[in-house]
Design a protein around this motif. Structure first.
Motif, PDB file in Angstrom:
ATOM      1  N   HIS A 263     -21.004   7.002 -36.490  1.00  0.00           N
ATOM      2  CA  HIS A 263     -20.417   8.287 -36.867  1.00  0.00           C
ATOM      3  C   HIS A 263     -20.903   8.763 -38.235  1.00  0.00           C
ATOM      4  CE1 HIS A 263     -18.099   8.222 -33.299  1.00  0.00           C
ATOM      5  NE2 HIS A 263     -17.263   7.287 -33.670  1.00  0.00           N
ATOM      6  N   LEU A 264     -21.121   7.842 -39.165  1.00  0.00           N
ATOM      7  CA  LEU A 264     -21.666   8.248 -40.456  1.00  0.00           C
ATOM      8  C   LEU A 264     -23.099   8.753 -40.321  1.00  0.00           C
ATOM      9  CD1 LEU A 264     -20.406   5.478 -42.925  1.00  0.00           C
ATOM     10  CD2 LEU A 264     -19.671   7.859 -42.844  1.00  0.00           C
ATOM     11  N   LYS A 265     -23.790   8.229 -39.347  1.00  0.00           N
ATOM     12  CA  LYS A 265     -25.204   8.569 -39.168  1.00  0.00           C
ATOM     13  C   LYS A 265     -25.392   9.918 -38.489  1.00  0.00           C
ATOM     14  CE  LYS A 265     -29.512   6.641 -37.317  1.00  0.00           C
ATOM     15  NZ  LYS A 265     -30.114   5.486 -36.594  1.00  0.00           N
ATOM     16  N   LYS A 266     -24.602  10.178 -37.438  1.00  0.00           N
ATOM     17  CA  LYS A 266     -24.884  11.306 -36.569  1.00  0.00           C
ATOM     18  C   LYS A 266     -23.897  12.459 -36.682  1.00  0.00           C
ATOM     19  CE  LYS A 266     -27.137   8.476 -33.014  1.00  0.00           C
ATOM     20  NZ  LYS A 266     -27.137   8.082 -31.584  1.00  0.00           N
ATOM     21  N   SER A 267     -22.779  12.236 -37.292  1.00  0.00           N
ATOM     22  CA  SER A 267     -21.686  13.197 -37.174  1.00  0.00           C
ATOM     23  C   SER A 267     -21.802  14.352 -38.144  1.00  0.00           C
ATOM     24  CB  SER A 267     -20.343  12.494 -37.390  1.00  0.00           C
ATOM     25  OG  SER A 267     -20.187  11.457 -36.452  1.00  0.00           O
ATOM     26  N   ASP A 268     -21.071  15.431 -37.825  1.00  0.00           N
ATOM     27  CA  ASP A 268     -20.940  16.543 -38.743  1.00  0.00           C
ATOM     28  C   ASP A 268     -20.101  16.112 -39.943  1.00  0.00           C
ATOM     29  OD1 ASP A 268     -17.952  17.263 -38.253  1.00  0.00           O
ATOM     30  OD2 ASP A 268     -18.824  17.179 -36.244  1.00  0.00           O
ATOM     31  N   ASP A 269     -20.079  16.949 -40.967  1.00  0.00           N
ATOM     32  CA  ASP A 269     -19.383  16.589 -42.205  1.00  0.00           C
ATOM     33  C   ASP A 269     -17.904  16.313 -41.983  1.00  0.00           C
ATOM     34  OD1 ASP A 269     -21.665  16.721 -43.656  1.00  0.00           O
ATOM     35  OD2 ASP A 269     -21.082  18.419 -44.905  1.00  0.00           O
ATOM     36  N   GLU A 270     -17.273  17.071 -41.106  1.00  0.00           N
ATOM     37  CA  GLU A 270     -15.833  16.925 -40.921  1.00  0.00           C
ATOM     38  C   GLU A 270     -15.489  15.559 -40.335  1.00  0.00           C
ATOM     39  OE1 GLU A 270     -12.079  19.472 -39.066  1.00  0.00           O
ATOM     40  OE2 GLU A 270     -14.146  20.147 -38.715  1.00  0.00           O
ATOM     41  N   LEU A 271     -16.221  15.133 -39.313  1.00  0.00           N
ATOM     42  CA  LEU A 271     -15.978  13.814 -38.735  1.00  0.00           C
ATOM     43  C   LEU A 271     -16.395  12.719 -39.702  1.00  0.00           C
ATOM     44  CD1 LEU A 271     -15.299  11.760 -36.604  1.00  0.00           C
ATOM     45  CD2 LEU A 271     -17.410  12.339 -35.386  1.00  0.00           C
ATOM     46  N   ALA A 272     -17.545  12.888 -40.358  1.00  0.00           N
ATOM     47  CA  ALA A 272     -18.003  11.881 -41.315  1.00  0.00           C
ATOM     48  C   ALA A 272     -16.992  11.697 -42.448  1.00  0.00           C
ATOM     49  CB  ALA A 272     -19.359  12.283 -41.885  1.00  0.00           C
ATOM     50  N   THR A 273     -16.319  12.776 -42.829  1.00  0.00           N
ATOM     51  CA  THR A 273     -15.299  12.690 -43.878  1.00  0.00           C
ATOM     52  C   THR A 273     -14.183  11.735 -43.478  1.00  0.00           C
ATOM     53  OG1 THR A 273     -15.742  14.925 -44.695  1.00  0.00           O
ATOM     54  CG2 THR A 273     -13.576  14.000 -45.176  1.00  0.00           C
TER      55      THR A 273
END
Length: 523
Positions: A263-273
């Motif tokens: 998730h840190l690699k592929k996700s948008d900023d909101e999910l990565a947050t």
């Protein structure tokens, strides 16, 4: 507070930053709890009111007037009547009974979503919780389960006692996180549980004892962005401490570490947050989690955090990324020695990202960046030299003299650590003379003397430690004159009869040693 049966990693820190040298794990935990309050109250609320459905990421507000406040009395009356209608519908088993219940639940949900201060109290007084629990019974239609869970989500977003009213509903909300539930129902139940977990330690412990951790963790493995985002947010509320057991249990669940990396690699900023906040509490609270993050996939984690730090402009994302990096650097010498290698792309990304945050207009980013740098600066000589020779140093000097107090305190830790060699046993730290002389000549001494004058004992101690370096280390015996010129003697003498014995002895010892009866006789 180290995890039972787990040896904490080496806390390799210099004596200028004794709080880290001796109790780095405790400081990480204190920071995690403090940032929990800062993050949830100032940036993202601990509890979240659900205004839009979780069925479709693209869905917009269902009602055009949903954000328009109505008169409280009218809204309360409508809510009470709707709860009564729901009670009646539950006792009806004829044709169309299910659809009738769904329609009434939808009406109640809209009322509880409608204003900035939803009519939760009126719903509770009308007896909403028992009927909503009844609507969560297994075998009910998915739409009914979704609407009931949504109502409970918004009730749990209210005041503490309103959140506690969900206690009878918790077992069913947890049960509906399972694989047999639809994704939308599971996600809405996770949202409700996240609100409950956000209320405080007591309710977190209830959720943990009822088994909420494992199904929420499995939900975070989902490939659906909104589901993973909600599950990660709920998990960060659930594990945020101060007890490290939940964080330790979470990192040991199969697939969690891989999901964090994915998730840190592929996700948008909101999910990565949201995933980054999970990393914050894992790395702050659990030595087991630090060990696994460090020794299993640290290159991936650090690379991904460094990449996000350098590339993102999102305040909400940068804060947990900085926290995670600071926790990991404070947690294990392997990070700074084997991963943050001078000249390595990862290290360059981290440093450039930290410089970017020091330049930011957001004070919280400046403070967090300084905290990360203080942990890196407490490492090897190579890391001290890397920071010292970078763009960070003039920025730090400026902040020491001009920033708000909390930032100046963190900046002082960085600059102090730059001036002492890595600790080798007990005794006074060795001085890196070139660093000390350069910083003093560029005007940092008044900033440290101002810290000595502060009411905050930790800051005053830090200031005294730096004065000791100046008094002992400046060439040609210049130290005492420099300190006197900036009214440093007066600053130290305020501790002459201070109630804090350590501070009293430290200050009086410096004054006696360097400004005794023979001081100035030769002149």
């Amino acid at each position: 507070m180290a995890d039972e049966g787990v040896s904490p990693p080496s806390q390799r820190r210099d004596s200028i930053k004794s709080s880290v040298h001796n109790t780095a794990a405790q400081r990480r935990r204190q920071h995690a709890i403090a940032v929990g309050k800062e993050r949830r109250e100032a940036l993202i609320r601990t509890k979240r009111l659900c205004r839009v459905a979780v069925v479709d990421d693209s869905e917009v507000l269902l009602e055009g007037d949903m954000l328009v406040d109505e008169e409280k009395a009218v809204l309360d009356s409508q809510t009470s009547q709707t709860v009564e209608d729901l009670k009646s519908a539950l006792s009806y088993h004829g044709k169309g009974a299910t659809q009738k219940k769904i329609e009434i639940l939808r009406a109640l949900r809209r009322l509880l979503s409608k204003s900035e201060v939803p009519p939760v109290e009126a719903a509770l007084q009308a007896g909403a919780i028992p009927v909503l629990v009844q609507c969560l019974s297994f075998g009910s239609a998915d739409e009914q389960l979704l609407e009931a869970a949504w109502c409970l989500t918004n009730i749990a977003a209210g005041e503490p006692e309103e959140t506690r009213s969900l206690l009878p509903a918790l077992p069913l909300l947890i049960a509906h996180l399972g694989e047999k539930s639809s994704v939308s129902v599971a996600e809405q139940c996770a949202w409700a549980l996240g609100n409950v977990a956000g209320e405080g330690e007591e309710l977190r412990n209830v959720l943990l004892s009822q088994g909420a951790l494992l199904p929420l963790a499995r939900l975070m493995l989902s490939n659906k962005a909104s589901t993973t985002r909600t599950a990660a947010w709920a998990l960060s509320n659930l594990i945020k401490g101060p007890d490290p057991k939940a964080a330790t249990s979470l990192i040991r669940i199969d697939g969690v570490l891989d999901a964090i990396i994915r998730h840190l690699k592929k996700s948008d900023d909101e999910l990565a947050t949201e995933v980054a906040w999970v990393v914050v509490y894992l790395s702050a609270l659990s030595e087991t989690a630090v060990s696994l993050l460090v020794k299993s996939d640290v290159i991936h984690v650090i690379q991904l955090l460094a990449g996000r730090l350098a590339a993102s402009e999102s305040l909400q994302l940068l804060i947990p990324v900085l926290r995670s990096l600071g926790n990991l650097v404070a947690g294990d010498s392997y990070i700074t020695d084997a991963v943050l290698i001078v000249g390595h792309d990862i290290t360059d990304q981290v440093l450039s990202g930290l410089v970017k945050c020091l330049k930011s207009e957001h004070r919280v980013l400046k403070k967090e960046a300084a905290w990360v740098l203080s942990n890196i600066a407490a490492g090897s000589f190579e890391h001290k030299e890397l920071i010292f020779s970078s763009e960070a140093t003039p920025l730090l000097m400026h902040l020491l003299l001009s920033a708000p107090f909390d930032i100046r305190k963190e900046v002082a830790y960085v600059l102090g650590n730059l001036c002492v060699a890595p600790a080798k046993g007990a005794g006074q730290p060795s001085i890196i003379l070139r660093h000390l002389v350069t910083l003093v000549n560029h005007g940092c001494l008044p900033g440290f003397i101002n810290l000595v004058r502060s009411a905050d004992i930790e800051s005053a101690k830090l200031g005294l430690q730096f004065l000791e370096l100046v008094l002992r280390g400046m060439p040609n015996g210049e130290g005492p004159k420099l300190v006197e010129r900036e009214d440093g003697i007066d600053a130290m003498e305020r501790f002459q009869f201070h109630e804090n014995e350590e501070m009293r002895n430290m200050a009086n010892g410096l004054v006696d040693k360097y400004f005794g009866e023979d001081y100035g006789v030769d002149e």
